[in-house]
Scaffold this motif. Structure first.
Motif, PDB file in Angstrom:
ATOM      1  N   ALA A 142       0.828  -1.208   0.000  1.00  0.00           N
ATOM      2  CA  ALA A 142       0.000   0.000   0.000  1.00  0.00           C
ATOM      3  C   ALA A 142       0.858   1.252   0.000  1.00  0.00           C
ATOM      4  O   ALA A 142       0.460   2.284  -0.565  1.00  0.00           O
ATOM      5  N   ARG A 143       2.021   1.177   0.595  1.00  0.00           N
ATOM      6  CA  ARG A 143       2.915   2.331   0.591  1.00  0.00           C
ATOM      7  C   ARG A 143       3.438   2.603  -0.824  1.00  0.00           C
ATOM      8  O   ARG A 143       3.572   3.757  -1.246  1.00  0.00           O
ATOM      9  N   ARG A 144       3.722   1.521  -1.552  1.00  0.00           N
ATOM     10  CA  ARG A 144       4.242   1.679  -2.922  1.00  0.00           C
ATOM     11  C   ARG A 144       3.150   2.099  -3.900  1.00  0.00           C
ATOM     12  O   ARG A 144       3.436   2.813  -4.875  1.00  0.00           O
ATOM     13  N   ALA A 145       1.922   1.652  -3.652  1.00  0.00           N
ATOM     14  CA  ALA A 145       0.821   1.942  -4.577  1.00  0.00           C
ATOM     15  C   ALA A 145      -0.403   2.379  -3.765  1.00  0.00           C
ATOM     16  O   ALA A 145      -1.322   1.586  -3.538  1.00  0.00           O
ATOM     17  N   PRO A 146      -0.426   3.621  -3.297  1.00  0.00           N
ATOM     18  CA  PRO A 146      -1.510   4.079  -2.416  1.00  0.00           C
ATOM     19  C   PRO A 146      -2.886   3.930  -3.076  1.00  0.00           C
ATOM     20  O   PRO A 146      -3.062   4.220  -4.270  1.00  0.00           O
ATOM     21  N   GLY A 147      -3.836   3.458  -2.289  1.00  0.00           N
ATOM     22  CA  GLY A 147      -5.219   3.394  -2.738  1.00  0.00           C
ATOM     23  C   GLY A 147      -5.529   2.288  -3.714  1.00  0.00           C
ATOM     24  O   GLY A 147      -6.580   2.319  -4.367  1.00  0.00           O
ATOM     25  N   THR A 148      -4.668   1.278  -3.826  1.00  0.00           N
ATOM     26  CA  THR A 148      -4.905   0.219  -4.813  1.00  0.00           C
ATOM     27  C   THR A 148      -5.096  -1.166  -4.189  1.00  0.00           C
ATOM     28  O   THR A 148      -5.528  -2.078  -4.896  1.00  0.00           O
ATOM     29  N   ILE A 149      -4.770  -1.338  -2.925  1.00  0.00           N
ATOM     30  CA  ILE A 149      -4.902  -2.654  -2.284  1.00  0.00           C
ATOM     31  C   ILE A 149      -6.277  -2.721  -1.634  1.00  0.00           C
ATOM     32  O   ILE A 149      -6.536  -2.061  -0.631  1.00  0.00           O
ATOM     33  N   PRO A 150      -7.211  -3.519  -2.181  1.00  0.00           N
ATOM     34  CA  PRO A 150      -8.586  -3.479  -1.690  1.00  0.00           C
ATOM     35  C   PRO A 150      -8.781  -4.290  -0.405  1.00  0.00           C
ATOM     36  O   PRO A 150      -8.256  -5.390  -0.248  1.00  0.00           O
ATOM     37  N   HIS A 151      -9.544  -3.713   0.512  1.00  0.00           N
ATOM     38  CA  HIS A 151      -9.927  -4.434   1.727  1.00  0.00           C
ATOM     39  C   HIS A 151     -11.432  -4.297   1.922  1.00  0.00           C
ATOM     40  O   HIS A 151     -12.039  -3.280   1.576  1.00  0.00           O
TER      41      HIS A 151
END
Length: 312
Positions: A142-151
């Motif tokens: 999530a740090r590398r790609a903010p807002g892209t890891i869905p939960h």
């Protein structure tokens, strides 16, 4: 002579009237703000089963899912305070949603707390075969790609959502929030691969965890859970986040004292029923008994803490 006998009899009649416990004249509804199969639903059904023998009328569980439990809470807040309609509350609708937005009810004044039944730890879980073997790996992604890891969560502003809100603040990252109507739909989305992570109560995922289909990554309690000794707390992983769900019964404000006392006493006695003990053992939920005032104070404390966190 007649007047004296009438005068002496009056206190006895009054005492008999006062000692007579309230009894429901119609079925009691336990209204759950989430879909069947989730933590609130399971707790409500277990409480209904355990208490049924103590009441002369049926106890019925009614699901009114949506808006993180707020639809059910609003409905109960507007009902007559007659003891026949109780909210299975203490979670999102009571302690997290009001921290995120204004609601058509006040969690501190629109209800009368009757009894707290359970404390529910919350776990962040991933599915077997997913991309993240531990929570630190998910946070770094999530740090590398903010807002892209869905939960997944049980709704916008729900307490399940609040876990990730607090984690994001503590870790300085941003995940992608995907809201559902309860723990069961969240679990389904996790298993289908629609989301990579989900917040769930132990009873919602214990069976799949034992089967190895889901992997608990962290627990949001202050201590590790007896049923998941190998799962670290968020604090152990370096993020100072502690939050638990709770489940109890709440009536509309204005409930008379005698009705509140009867409901409290009978649902407290129901906790001795083997059906209730089996529910706790089967699901991993923890007994969290508090009386009405203690339960209300516990809800208020969590709500105030979340409001401070959201403002920051």
């Amino acid at each position: 002579m007649f007047g004296r006998r009438a005068f002496l009899a009056a206190p006895a009649i009054l005492a008999s009237t006062q000692a007579r416990a309230w009894e429901p004249a119609r079925p009691i509804q336990l209204i759950v703000g989430f879909a069947p199969g989730g933590g609130a639903d399971l707790a409500g059904r277990a409480a209904a089963e355990a208490a049924q023998r103590l009441f002369p009328t049926p106890i019925i569980v009614v699901n009114r899912p949506g808006a993180g439990g707020a639809i059910a809470a609003q409905q109960v807040a507007g009902m007559a305070p007659d003891g026949l309609n109780l909210l299975v509350g203490g979670g999102s609708e009571s302690i997290s949603l009001p921290a995120f937005r204004d609601l058509p009810y006040d969690p501190k004044t629109s209800f009368r707390a009757i009894i707290r039944l359970t404390r529910q730890p919350l776990l962040i879980v991933a599915r077997r075969g997913g991309p993240y073997g531990d929570l630190r790996a998910a946070v770094e992604a999530a740090r590398r790609a903010p807002g892209t890891i869905p939960h997944a969560s049980s709704g916008q502003g729900s307490i399940y959502h609040a876990v990730f809100v607090l984690l994001q603040q503590a870790a300085g990252v941003e995940f992608l929030h995907v809201p559902f109507t309860g723990g069961a739909p969240s679990l389904q989305a996790l298993m289908a691969g629609t989301v990579q992570l989900a917040v769930l109560a132990p009873e919602e995922m214990a069976g799949l965890a034992q089967a190895g289909e889901v992997r608990p990554l962290a627990v949001a309690s202050a201590e590790r859970l007896a049923a998941f000794r190998d799962v670290p707390t968020l604090r152990e992983l370096g993020w100072d986040v502690v939050i638990e769900n709770m489940k109890g019964l709440n009536a509309p404000a204005g409930l008379p004292d005698d009705i509140a006392a009867t409901l409290h006493d009978r649902f407290r006695r129901a906790r001795e029923n083997p059906a209730w003990q089996n529910f706790l053992e089967r699901t991993g939920a923890m007994d969290g008994y508090l009386d009405g005032p203690g339960y209300q104070a516990a809800m208020d404390s969590v709500l105030d803490a979340l409001r401070r966190a959201v403002r920051r």
